[in-house]
Structure formats: C-alpha cells, structure tokens
Design a protein around this motif. Structure first.
Motif, PDB file in Angstrom:
ATOM      1  N   GLU A 242       0.817  -1.219   0.000  1.00  0.00           N
ATOM      2  CA  GLU A 242       0.000   0.000   0.000  1.00  0.00           C
ATOM      3  C   GLU A 242       0.846   1.264   0.000  1.00  0.00           C
ATOM      4  OE1 GLU A 242      -3.236   2.094   2.991  1.00  0.00           O
ATOM      5  OE2 GLU A 242      -2.917  -0.074   3.054  1.00  0.00           O
ATOM      6  N   HIS A 243       2.021   1.207   0.647  1.00  0.00           N
ATOM      7  CA  HIS A 243       2.817   2.410   0.838  1.00  0.00           C
ATOM      8  C   HIS A 243       4.132   2.418   0.044  1.00  0.00           C
ATOM      9  CE1 HIS A 243       0.047   2.507   4.230  1.00  0.00           C
ATOM     10  NE2 HIS A 243       0.294   3.800   4.302  1.00  0.00           N
ATOM     11  N   MET A 244       4.339   1.439  -0.818  1.00  0.00           N
ATOM     12  CA  MET A 244       5.592   1.385  -1.561  1.00  0.00           C
ATOM     13  C   MET A 244       5.738   2.562  -2.522  1.00  0.00           C
ATOM     14  SD  MET A 244       8.341  -0.257  -1.455  1.00  0.00           S
ATOM     15  CE  MET A 244       7.981  -1.824  -0.694  1.00  0.00           C
ATOM     16  N   ASN A 245       4.622   3.080  -3.054  1.00  0.00           N
ATOM     17  CA  ASN A 245       4.693   4.238  -3.946  1.00  0.00           C
ATOM     18  C   ASN A 245       5.325   5.432  -3.229  1.00  0.00           C
ATOM     19  OD1 ASN A 245       3.483   2.821  -6.002  1.00  0.00           O
ATOM     20  ND2 ASN A 245       1.416   3.520  -5.496  1.00  0.00           N
ATOM     21  N   ARG A 246       4.901   5.650  -1.981  1.00  0.00           N
ATOM     22  CA  ARG A 246       5.460   6.763  -1.211  1.00  0.00           C
ATOM     23  C   ARG A 246       6.942   6.566  -0.981  1.00  0.00           C
ATOM     24  NH1 ARG A 246       2.801   7.527   4.469  1.00  0.00           N
ATOM     25  NH2 ARG A 246       0.984   7.714   3.106  1.00  0.00           N
ATOM     26  N   ALA A 275       6.011  -2.316  -7.577  1.00  0.00           N
ATOM     27  CA  ALA A 275       5.793  -0.868  -7.633  1.00  0.00           C
ATOM     28  C   ALA A 275       6.649  -0.214  -8.714  1.00  0.00           C
ATOM     29  CB  ALA A 275       6.084  -0.250  -6.268  1.00  0.00           C
ATOM     30  N   LEU A 276       7.895  -0.639  -8.832  1.00  0.00           N
ATOM     31  CA  LEU A 276       8.771  -0.079  -9.865  1.00  0.00           C
ATOM     32  C   LEU A 276       8.229  -0.384 -11.251  1.00  0.00           C
ATOM     33  CD1 LEU A 276      12.265  -0.957  -8.340  1.00  0.00           C
ATOM     34  CD2 LEU A 276      11.270   1.321  -8.564  1.00  0.00           C
ATOM     35  N   LEU A 277       7.778  -1.623 -11.482  1.00  0.00           N
ATOM     36  CA  LEU A 277       7.211  -1.990 -12.776  1.00  0.00           C
ATOM     37  C   LEU A 277       5.932  -1.206 -13.055  1.00  0.00           C
ATOM     38  CD1 LEU A 277       7.732  -5.878 -12.745  1.00  0.00           C
ATOM     39  CD2 LEU A 277       9.021  -4.179 -14.058  1.00  0.00           C
ATOM     40  N   HIS A 278       5.130  -1.002 -12.018  1.00  0.00           N
ATOM     41  CA  HIS A 278       3.874  -0.254 -12.176  1.00  0.00           C
ATOM     42  C   HIS A 278       4.141   1.163 -12.661  1.00  0.00           C
ATOM     43  CE1 HIS A 278      -0.199   1.139 -11.365  1.00  0.00           C
ATOM     44  NE2 HIS A 278       0.313   2.151 -10.671  1.00  0.00           N
ATOM     45  N   HIS A 279       5.238   1.747 -12.219  1.00  0.00           N
ATOM     46  CA  HIS A 279       5.569   3.115 -12.611  1.00  0.00           C
ATOM     47  C   HIS A 279       6.495   3.161 -13.826  1.00  0.00           C
ATOM     48  CE1 HIS A 279       3.592   5.058  -9.240  1.00  0.00           C
ATOM     49  NE2 HIS A 279       4.118   4.151  -8.437  1.00  0.00           N
ATOM     50  N   GLY A 280       6.714   2.018 -14.460  1.00  0.00           N
ATOM     51  CA  GLY A 280       7.537   1.982 -15.662  1.00  0.00           C
ATOM     52  C   GLY A 280       9.010   2.197 -15.415  1.00  0.00           C
ATOM     53  N   ILE A 281       9.461   1.940 -14.195  1.00  0.00           N
ATOM     54  CA  ILE A 281      10.883   2.099 -13.858  1.00  0.00           C
ATOM     55  C   ILE A 281      11.561   0.752 -14.077  1.00  0.00           C
ATOM     56  CG2 ILE A 281      12.532   2.734 -12.067  1.00  0.00           C
ATOM     57  CD1 ILE A 281      10.299   4.379 -10.760  1.00  0.00           C
ATOM     58  N   ASN A 282      12.309   0.642 -15.157  1.00  0.00           N
ATOM     59  CA  ASN A 282      12.906  -0.641 -15.546  1.00  0.00           C
ATOM     60  C   ASN A 282      14.427  -0.631 -15.490  1.00  0.00           C
ATOM     61  OD1 ASN A 282      10.337  -1.928 -16.333  1.00  0.00           O
ATOM     62  ND2 ASN A 282      10.347  -0.414 -17.997  1.00  0.00           N
ATOM     63  N   ASP A 283      15.013   0.506 -15.076  1.00  0.00           N
ATOM     64  CA  ASP A 283      16.470   0.610 -15.115  1.00  0.00           C
ATOM     65  C   ASP A 283      17.114   0.364 -13.750  1.00  0.00           C
ATOM     66  OD1 ASP A 283      15.411   2.879 -13.999  1.00  0.00           O
ATOM     67  OD2 ASP A 283      16.822   4.264 -14.946  1.00  0.00           O
ATOM     68  N   ILE A 284      16.342  -0.154 -12.795  1.00  0.00           N
ATOM     69  CA  ILE A 284      16.892  -0.504 -11.479  1.00  0.00           C
ATOM     70  C   ILE A 284      16.814  -2.019 -11.317  1.00  0.00           C
ATOM     71  CG2 ILE A 284      16.670  -0.259  -8.989  1.00  0.00           C
ATOM     72  CD1 ILE A 284      15.472   2.464  -9.369  1.00  0.00           C
ATOM     73  N   LEU A 285      17.954  -2.652 -11.110  1.00  0.00           N
ATOM     74  CA  LEU A 285      17.986  -4.104 -10.903  1.00  0.00           C
ATOM     75  C   LEU A 285      17.712  -4.400  -9.433  1.00  0.00           C
ATOM     76  CD1 LEU A 285      18.518  -6.902 -12.114  1.00  0.00           C
ATOM     77  CD2 LEU A 285      20.950  -6.592 -11.570  1.00  0.00           C
ATOM     78  N   LEU A 298       7.853 -12.221 -11.607  1.00  0.00           N
ATOM     79  CA  LEU A 298       8.169 -10.804 -11.802  1.00  0.00           C
ATOM     80  C   LEU A 298       9.166 -10.491 -12.932  1.00  0.00           C
ATOM     81  CD1 LEU A 298       8.003  -9.583  -8.112  1.00  0.00           C
ATOM     82  CD2 LEU A 298       6.540  -8.896  -9.998  1.00  0.00           C
ATOM     83  N   PRO A 299      10.255 -11.074 -13.207  1.00  0.00           N
ATOM     84  CA  PRO A 299      11.020 -12.043 -12.411  1.00  0.00           C
ATOM     85  C   PRO A 299      11.959 -11.305 -11.455  1.00  0.00           C
ATOM     86  CG  PRO A 299      12.056 -11.770 -14.524  1.00  0.00           C
ATOM     87  CD  PRO A 299      10.883 -10.825 -14.523  1.00  0.00           C
ATOM     88  N   LEU A 300      12.368 -12.006 -10.394  1.00  0.00           N
ATOM     89  CA  LEU A 300      13.204 -11.404  -9.361  1.00  0.00           C
ATOM     90  C   LEU A 300      14.312 -12.382  -8.982  1.00  0.00           C
ATOM     91  CD1 LEU A 300      13.381  -8.945  -7.349  1.00  0.00           C
ATOM     92  CD2 LEU A 300      12.041 -10.339  -5.765  1.00  0.00           C
ATOM     93  N   THR A 301      15.552 -11.940  -9.095  1.00  0.00           N
ATOM     94  CA  THR A 301      16.675 -12.764  -8.652  1.00  0.00           C
ATOM     95  C   THR A 301      16.696 -12.807  -7.128  1.00  0.00           C
ATOM     96  OG1 THR A 301      18.065 -12.397 -10.601  1.00  0.00           O
ATOM     97  CG2 THR A 301      19.204 -12.895  -8.538  1.00  0.00           C
ATOM     98  N   VAL A 302      16.877 -14.011  -6.574  1.00  0.00           N
ATOM     99  CA  VAL A 302      16.770 -14.175  -5.128  1.00  0.00           C
ATOM    100  C   VAL A 302      17.870 -15.078  -4.587  1.00  0.00           C
ATOM    101  CG1 VAL A 302      14.258 -13.895  -5.177  1.00  0.00           C
ATOM    102  CG2 VAL A 302      15.247 -16.189  -5.315  1.00  0.00           C
ATOM    103  N   TYR A 303      18.078 -14.966  -3.293  1.00  0.00           N
ATOM    104  CA  TYR A 303      18.873 -15.941  -2.551  1.00  0.00           C
ATOM    105  C   TYR A 303      17.862 -16.795  -1.810  1.00  0.00           C
ATOM    106  CZ  TYR A 303      22.625 -17.889   0.361  1.00  0.00           C
ATOM    107  OH  TYR A 303      23.523 -18.728   0.991  1.00  0.00           O
ATOM    108  N   SER A 304      17.663 -18.013  -2.302  1.00  0.00           N
ATOM    109  CA  SER A 304      16.598 -18.877  -1.790  1.00  0.00           C
ATOM    110  C   SER A 304      16.980 -19.498  -0.447  1.00  0.00           C
ATOM    111  CB  SER A 304      16.304 -19.985  -2.803  1.00  0.00           C
ATOM    112  OG  SER A 304      15.325 -20.868  -2.319  1.00  0.00           O
ATOM    113  N   GLN A 305      16.041 -19.477   0.487  1.00  0.00           N
ATOM    114  CA  GLN A 305      16.262 -20.098   1.788  1.00  0.00           C
ATOM    115  C   GLN A 305      15.928 -21.590   1.712  1.00  0.00           C
ATOM    116  OE1 GLN A 305      16.136 -18.071   5.316  1.00  0.00           O
ATOM    117  NE2 GLN A 305      14.956 -16.315   4.622  1.00  0.00           N
ATOM    118  N   PRO A 306      16.813 -22.455   2.206  1.00  0.00           N
ATOM    119  CA  PRO A 306      16.624 -23.918   2.095  1.00  0.00           C
ATOM    120  C   PRO A 306      15.717 -24.452   3.209  1.00  0.00           C
ATOM    121  CG  PRO A 306      18.720 -23.462   3.125  1.00  0.00           C
ATOM    122  CD  PRO A 306      18.106 -22.119   2.828  1.00  0.00           C
ATOM    123  N   TYR A 307      14.407 -24.327   3.026  1.00  0.00           N
ATOM    124  CA  TYR A 307      13.465 -24.688   4.087  1.00  0.00           C
ATOM    125  C   TYR A 307      13.575 -26.157   4.484  1.00  0.00           C
ATOM    126  CZ  TYR A 307      11.414 -20.177   2.918  1.00  0.00           C
ATOM    127  OH  TYR A 307      11.232 -18.849   2.686  1.00  0.00           O
TER     128      TYR A 307
END
Length: 341
Positions: A242-246, A275-285, A298-307
């Motif tokens: 809800e508040h990521m835009n701010r 939020a970045l994609l919603h505002h068309g901001i594509n130059d931040i990795l 999304l896609p989003l690169t992650v460090y996966s936790q080994p549950y």
C-alpha cells in the motif's frame, strides 16, 4: 477435589513461582511442612508434587538445604511425540518452513501443531502455558517479537527444549537454526555488482534488532561500506504494498537514485519490484533474500532459503535435546542458493 488434581495443581503453582522468579535457580523452595501449611494441603499431597518435580528434574534435594531449584538444565530427556511451533503470525515465510517441518516430523510419528502468538499475551507466557499442558518441545519464530532471555533460562530449568528458527538468539539454553546471512548478502552483492548499475542501495526493515535483518544489514555494511542503507517501517506485506509508492517517490527519488537494490527479505523485494514496474521504472535491478511464489513471475533474482534443510536441522536439534544429557546450545547457519532470473 481429589488428591490427584490437588498435587498436580500444587506442582503447577510451584512451577509458576519458578517461572516468575520467586524461586530462582540454585535456591531452596519452602519445606514440605511449610508448603503444607501455606496451601492447606496434606503432607502426602505435597510430597507427591515435590516427587513429580524431582522426577522432571526441576528440583533436587540438597543435604542440609532441602529441595532446591535446579541450577543448570542441559536438556529435557523425553520423547518427540508432540512439538509446538510458535509464531506471531502464519506468514508466507513461516508457512513454507512449516510445510517441510511437518513432513519430517510426521515421518518420525511426531505430532506438530501451530500456535499463533496472541498480541494480548507475551510469548514467554504462551510457552509456559504449553509447558503446564505437558508440551516440552517448542520451535519458535519470533518475527518482530522479543523474548526476555531470563525467561528462556527459566523455561529450560522447568523442562522445555527450545529451538529458535531464523532468529540469532544468543543463549546457552536454546539452539538456533538460521540462514547464513553473510553468505546471502555476499552472493547478492556480487550478482548486483556484475549485472546491475551502481550505486547499490540496501532496503531493509526499520526495526532490525529482533531478527536476522540486523545480521543482514551489518553484512551489507561490511560488503559495501560506502553504499546507502534505506529503511521501510516494520509492518506486514499489506502495508508494504500500500505504501511502496510513497517510498519510491519520497525516498528513492529525488534523494537517492540507485542503479541496483538489495532487499532484506522477499516481502520487500516483491512489493518494491511490483511498484517499480507499475511506474515503468525498468532501469533498477532488484534482488532479494527469500524465494516467494511471486518472485518467479516478476522475475526477481533471489537468494533462496533452504526450508527443507532448516526443517531437518530443527528436528535434529530437538531430537538431540531429548536424548543427550550433555547437550550444549549451538547456532547452525545454513547456506541457501542464488537463483538468477
């Protein structure tokens, strides 16, 4: 009320006194005669309650002193027939762990039940209440909660085996099973340095003290000493979405214009990327710790936790506490996997 209920009630009352610190570890409790007079019970009933506490290792008889509260409790030697998992909320992160833990525990015929921590009750009191009902094995995820170290010791003295999951708690009375946060931050920093644009900024929770977030932030400061660290208030994912835009327009722009963002956890990573994609901001990795279900889309690169490894280690910790008289608390840091998308 019959005698059986009376001596159990007295046992519980004395446990409460120990839990509240009225009778401290290594100190004597009132004599059999004094307890009989104090509670208006027969000496036989009092003797049965004290015998039960002695059997459970909560008290022991010391020559010339009488019954004293156990000074040191390494572990409660019992069985793994029942295990309680206690957490403030059943959020996605904990649910993923819980699924794996139930499978591993079920294979050993252990009954696992989830206790959602009430906002109206301290987590210490929840654990004590479980102990009074005969639950001696607890796995705890504190999330943003804080547990007073003195109560960890008292719960151990009273016979509770404890494992903290995802929480680096420094105590000789419980095991810790957590992610190798330094390896996670190191892997993500190297990925962003190679594939993103400078400068790299870290986005974490405002309140870092109760959890692994503090370790992650310290690791980032060590890896990237000249990079900026940004904070988002400590609220759940609904608030983040809800508040990521701010956050983007008030914090990232115009004061900071990072080329890459490392997020402390999956909830922040997913919400910020959306939020970045919603505002068309594509130059931040963007990259984050935690591989939540939405990260792949999304896609989003992650460090996966080994549950699955977390679950196995937590169960093994409880098994050791139930079977080894010379158990000593350890912290187990488990490496995850970098998933590039």
């Amino acid at each position: 009320m019959n005698d059986d209920l009376l001596y159990i009630e007295l046992r519980n009352a004395l446990m409460r006194k120990i839990y509240d610190g009225v009778y401290a570890a290594g100190e004597p409790i009132p004599s059999e005669r004094s307890l009989s007079e104090l509670y208006g019970l027969s000496r036989v009933t009092v003797r049965k309650a004290l015998h039960l506490l002695a059997q459970q290792g909560v008290i022991h008889k010391q020559i010339g002193v009488g019954n004293t509260v156990s000074l040191e409790r390494t572990s409660y030697l019992g069985t793994l027939d029942q295990i309680a998992l206690v957490a403030p909320a059943q959020r996605t992160f904990f649910s993923l762990f819980l699924d794996h833990f139930q499978k591993i525990a079920g294979a050993s015929d252990a009954l696992v039940f989830f206790i959602q921590q009430s906002e109206r009750e301290r987590i210490e009191d929840t654990l004590f209440r479980l102990l009074l009902h005969g639950i001696h094995n607890c796995v705890i995820w504190l999330d943003y909660k804080i547990l007073d170290p003195i109560y960890i010791e008292r719960l151990r003295v009273l016979g509770m085996n404890l494992v903290f999951f995802d929480i680096p708690v420094s105590t000789p009375y419980a095991d810790n099973v957590i992610l190798d946060n330094r390896d996670a931050i190191h892997s993500l920093c190297r990925y962003l340095e190679k594939n993103g644009k400078p400068p790299i900024a870290y986005v974490g929770r405002e309140n870092t003290s109760p959890t692994s977030f503090f370790e992650r932030e310290c690791a980032f400061s060590s890896e990237m000493p000249h990079s900026v660290i940004l904070h988002i208030p400590w609220f759940h994912s609904g608030y983040l979405a809800e508040h990521m835009n701010r956050f983007i327009w008030d914090t990232l722009y115009p004061r900071h214009r990072p080329g890459s963002l490392l997020c402390s956890d999956g909830e922040i990573g997913v919400a910020l990327k959306k939020a970045l994609l919603h505002h068309g901001i594509n130059d931040i990795l963007v990259a984050s710790i935690d591989d939540l279900p939405e990260a792949k889309e999304l896609p989003l690169t992650v460090y996966s936790q080994p549950y699955h490894l977390f679950a196995r280690q937590v169960f093994d910790c409880l098994a050791t506490q139930n079977s080894s008289a010379d158990w000593q608390a350890k912290t187990y840091r488990i490496k995850g996997e970098l998933i590039v998308r």
